[in-house]
Design a protein around this motif. Structure first.
Motif, mmCIF file in Angstrom:
data_model
loop_
_atom_site.group_PDB
_atom_site.id
_atom_site.type_symbol
_atom_site.label_atom_id
_atom_site.label_comp_id
_atom_site.label_asym_id
_atom_site.label_seq_id
_atom_site.Cartn_x
_atom_site.Cartn_y
_atom_site.Cartn_z
ATOM 1 N N LYS A 1 0.855 -1.191 0.000
ATOM 2 C CA LYS A 1 0.000 0.000 0.000
ATOM 3 C C LYS A 1 0.882 1.228 0.000
ATOM 4 O O LYS A 1 1.897 1.289 0.692
ATOM 5 N N ARG A 2 0.469 2.211 -0.764
ATOM 6 C CA ARG A 2 1.265 3.420 -0.899
ATOM 7 C C ARG A 2 0.427 4.627 -0.501
ATOM 8 O O ARG A 2 -0.738 4.734 -0.888
ATOM 9 N N ILE A 3 0.987 5.505 0.290
ATOM 10 C CA ILE A 3 0.321 6.772 0.587
ATOM 11 C C ILE A 3 1.154 7.888 -0.030
ATOM 12 O O ILE A 3 2.375 7.807 -0.099
ATOM 13 N N GLU A 4 0.476 8.925 -0.480
ATOM 14 C CA GLU A 4 1.164 9.999 -1.200
ATOM 15 C C GLU A 4 1.023 11.331 -0.486
ATOM 16 O O GLU A 4 0.147 11.529 0.347
ATOM 17 N N SER A 5 1.896 12.245 -0.836
ATOM 18 C CA SER A 5 1.844 13.599 -0.305
ATOM 19 C C SER A 5 0.773 14.403 -1.036
ATOM 20 O O SER A 5 0.427 14.110 -2.191
ATOM 21 N N SER A 6 0.277 15.441 -0.371
ATOM 22 C CA SER A 6 -0.700 16.314 -1.021
ATOM 23 C C SER A 6 -0.035 17.057 -2.171
ATOM 24 O O SER A 6 1.182 17.315 -2.150
ATOM 25 N N CYS A 7 -0.809 17.394 -3.188
ATOM 26 C CA CYS A 7 -0.270 18.148 -4.333
ATOM 27 C C CYS A 7 0.324 19.464 -3.869
ATOM 28 O O CYS A 7 1.354 19.914 -4.386
ATOM 29 N N PHE A 8 -0.325 20.094 -2.884
ATOM 30 C CA PHE A 8 0.175 21.364 -2.357
ATOM 31 C C PHE A 8 1.569 21.188 -1.779
ATOM 32 O O PHE A 8 2.483 21.980 -2.057
ATOM 33 N N THR A 9 1.767 20.136 -0.984
ATOM 34 C CA THR A 9 3.077 19.895 -0.377
ATOM 35 C C THR A 9 4.141 19.668 -1.447
ATOM 36 O O THR A 9 5.237 20.239 -1.374
ATOM 37 N N VAL A 10 3.830 18.839 -2.434
ATOM 38 C CA VAL A 10 4.797 18.546 -3.490
ATOM 39 C C VAL A 10 5.172 19.813 -4.253
ATOM 40 O O VAL A 10 6.358 20.097 -4.484
ATOM 41 N N GLU A 11 4.171 20.597 -4.624
ATOM 42 C CA GLU A 11 4.433 21.832 -5.384
ATOM 43 C C GLU A 11 5.279 22.811 -4.577
ATOM 44 O O GLU A 11 6.235 23.408 -5.093
ATOM 45 N N GLN A 12 4.918 22.988 -3.303
ATOM 46 C CA GLN A 12 5.648 23.947 -2.466
ATOM 47 C C GLN A 12 7.070 23.472 -2.166
ATOM 48 O O GLN A 12 8.009 24.275 -2.121
ATOM 49 N N LEU A 13 7.248 22.172 -1.965
ATOM 50 C CA LEU A 13 8.593 21.643 -1.713
ATOM 51 C C LEU A 13 9.480 21.787 -2.943
ATOM 52 O O LEU A 13 10.681 22.083 -2.823
ATOM 53 N N LYS A 14 8.904 21.596 -4.125
ATOM 54 C CA LYS A 14 9.683 21.769 -5.354
ATOM 55 C C LYS A 14 10.181 23.202 -5.484
ATOM 56 O O LYS A 14 11.315 23.442 -5.934
ATOM 57 N N LEU A 15 9.353 24.146 -5.097
ATOM 58 C CA LEU A 15 9.774 25.543 -5.125
ATOM 59 C C LEU A 15 10.815 25.819 -4.037
ATOM 60 O O LEU A 15 11.842 26.463 -4.287
ATOM 61 N N HIS B 1 3.780 10.632 -6.451
ATOM 62 C CA HIS B 1 2.577 10.406 -7.261
ATOM 63 C C HIS B 1 1.535 11.429 -6.832
ATOM 64 O O HIS B 1 1.691 12.137 -5.844
ATOM 65 N N GLU B 2 0.420 11.433 -7.556
ATOM 66 C CA GLU B 2 -0.707 12.237 -7.104
ATOM 67 C C GLU B 2 -1.345 11.572 -5.889
ATOM 68 O O GLU B 2 -1.386 10.351 -5.783
ATOM 69 N N LEU B 3 -1.852 12.388 -4.981
ATOM 70 C CA LEU B 3 -2.477 11.888 -3.755
ATOM 71 C C LEU B 3 -3.813 11.227 -4.065
ATOM 72 O O LEU B 3 -4.637 11.779 -4.777
ATOM 73 N N THR B 4 -4.007 10.032 -3.528
ATOM 74 C CA THR B 4 -5.304 9.372 -3.578
ATOM 75 C C THR B 4 -6.068 9.758 -2.312
ATOM 76 O O THR B 4 -5.619 9.456 -1.208
ATOM 77 N N PRO B 5 -7.189 10.475 -2.435
ATOM 78 C CA PRO B 5 -7.889 10.950 -1.248
ATOM 79 C C PRO B 5 -8.237 9.812 -0.290
ATOM 80 O O PRO B 5 -8.648 8.738 -0.701
ATOM 81 N N SER B 6 -8.061 10.065 0.998
ATOM 82 C CA SER B 6 -8.395 9.088 2.032
ATOM 83 C C SER B 6 -8.906 9.830 3.245
ATOM 84 O O SER B 6 -8.312 10.814 3.682
ATOM 85 N N VAL B 7 -10.009 9.352 3.796
ATOM 86 C CA VAL B 7 -10.550 9.978 4.997
ATOM 87 C C VAL B 7 -9.560 9.869 6.149
ATOM 88 O O VAL B 7 -9.489 10.738 7.019
ATOM 89 N N TYR B 8 -8.752 8.808 6.153
ATOM 90 C CA TYR B 8 -7.794 8.609 7.230
ATOM 91 C C TYR B 8 -6.667 9.642 7.185
ATOM 92 O O TYR B 8 -6.086 9.982 8.206
ATOM 93 N N TYR B 9 -6.353 10.113 5.986
ATOM 94 C CA TYR B 9 -5.286 11.110 5.842
ATOM 95 C C TYR B 9 -5.691 12.396 6.566
ATOM 96 O O TYR B 9 -4.930 12.934 7.370
ATOM 97 N N GLN B 10 -6.895 12.886 6.292
ATOM 98 C CA GLN B 10 -7.322 14.143 6.900
ATOM 99 C C GLN B 10 -7.562 13.992 8.404
ATOM 100 O O GLN B 10 -7.193 14.867 9.182
#
Length: 409
Positions: A195-209, A274-283
């Motif tokens: 099983k893989r969990i991913e970072s939020s798109c916001f986090t990835v974009e901001q970290l790249k900057l 990868h793109e984040l797969t939404p999960s209720v457990y993440y939030q």
């Protein structure tokens, strides 16, 4: 979402498994898909060593192919030297910068192999720093490989015959002086799904900057990682792999590991993202994290706020990664109080986590029980829970990055 990694056993002359080669896959099909080699290697490394291998670092040697640029940047040094053999891909040019990188990694204790090796004078200077040479016996005849082995007895080298597809090939390779053997005749690659969990798109974009700023604002990077379940988990496992001390804060870990090393690890993680797969457990994990840190910040307690925060954040790792929480926690550098809180809901941290869960379930009797036990005002904890609900939503991304708690505004 799931990750797929294939591992093919490598055996010694007695057919005992002594190591595995890790191979990138995108599904159950046992073949490499067309993907940029740097990205494929990044995903394989991050997913195996810091995300899906939940049993921790079993004492097994893994061989991994590294493209040219990752070798020059010494990406392999992010991973434990006693568990990793670095394979130099056959298309890597034997340049001066590669030679310097190989020599440096050898001096740091890393084992290095030349993959699909074709003898050439330009590789001779590398041999004192190489552990193993792999010959693809479909490309280099066993007799020709044997000549090379006999001509290089002055080096402390091991030889691996790959693409063994028959008993006769195995026997011929053994007689030729090979030490190790790999191929479908012995073992086919085994596909491992995790099983893989991913970072939020916001986090990835901001970290790249953030990672490309000059100078780099490591306080901003610390906050970006801290407010992302996936990046926090991967970084915690990275810390655990390289430091023997218990976690205190990301700031302390950054300085202990070195900022250049942290930058390299983050860059590798972003390449593998990868793109984040939404999960209720993440939030809800983020909600628990903020609720717990608010309670722990009260003068009533003498607690490490970071410990409380990560107890909340990691309390649902078992649901996110589909593995027992006890296995996952073993791979993290948490102290005993935090571990007991997560696994047994014991101690003050355990009670704070229990209160967060009670609010989630709207269990008024349990809320009252925990607030009484912790000697807290329920009207204050009611507000903390409302804060946590708001704070965990995307609308509060920028507020979190300012390093502020919602109830302090």
């Amino acid at each position: 979402m799931y990750s797929f990694i294939a591992r093919q056993p490598i055996v010694d002359i007695n057919k005992r498994i002594v190591a595995y080669e890790l191979l990138f896959r995108e599904g159950y099909r046992n073949e490499f898909t067309s993907m940029d080699p740097e990205r494929a290697t990044s995903r394989l490394l991050i997913e195996h060593f810091f995300l899906t291998n939940v049993q921790g670092y079993e004492q097994t040697l893994y061989l991994v192919n590294f493209p040219y640029q990752s070798l020059v940047e010494q990406i392999p040094t992010l991973f434990p030297s006693h568990l990793l053999m670095i394979e130099i891909l056959e298309d890597c040019p034997p340049s001066d910068e590669l030679f310097d990188a190989v020599k440096s990694m050898n001096e740091k204790g890393y084992k290095i192999a030349l993959d699909d090796f074709i003898p050439s004078p330009s590789w001779e200077r590398f041999l004192p720093y190489i552990t193993t040479i792999k010959f693809d016996i479909k490309q280099i005849a066993i007799a020709d490989a044997s000549e090379f082995i006999q001509a290089h007895k002055q080096y402390d080298l091991y030889y691996l015959a790959e693409k063994i597809e028959s008993h006769q090939e195995l026997e011929d390779a053994q007689k030729a002086g090979f030490d190790f053997f790999q191929g479908y005749f012995l073992y086919e690659p085994e596909i491992i799904r995790g099983k893989r969990i991913e970072s939020s798109c916001f986090t990835v974009e901001q970290l790249k900057l953030a990672i490309h700023q000059s100078p780099i604002d490591f306080e901003l990077i610390e906050r970006l990682i801290r407010y992302d379940v996936t990046m926090s988990y991967k970084l915690m496992r990275f810390i655990n792999a390289h430091l023997s001390q218990t976690f205190t804060s990301f700031e302390d870990a950054f300085h202990a590991l070195g900022l250049d090393r942290i930058k390299l690890f983050i860059s590798l993680s972003l390449t593998a993202a990868h793109e984040l797969t939404p999960s209720v457990y993440y939030q809800t994990s983020m909600q628990r994290a903020h609720f717990c840190e608010q309670v722990a910040a009260l003068n009533t307690f003498d607690l490490n706020i970071e410990h409380a925060y990560f107890v909340g954040m990691f309390s649902q790792l078992d649901k996110l990664l589909e593995h027992p929480l006890s296995h996952l926690i073993e791979t993290l550098p948490l102290n005993r109080a935090a571990i007991n809180a997560l696994l047994k809901q014991e101690g003050t941290l355990g009670n704070i986590l229990g209160l967060a869960i009670a609010y989630e379930k709207k269990d008024t009797s349990s809320i009252q029980w925990f607030t009484d036990k912790l000697a807290l005002d329920s009207s204050l904890t009611d507000q903390f829970y409302i804060n946590a609900l708001d704070w965990s939503t995307p609308e509060y991304h920028h507020l979190r990055l300012e390093g502020k708690l919602l109830h302090q505004q």
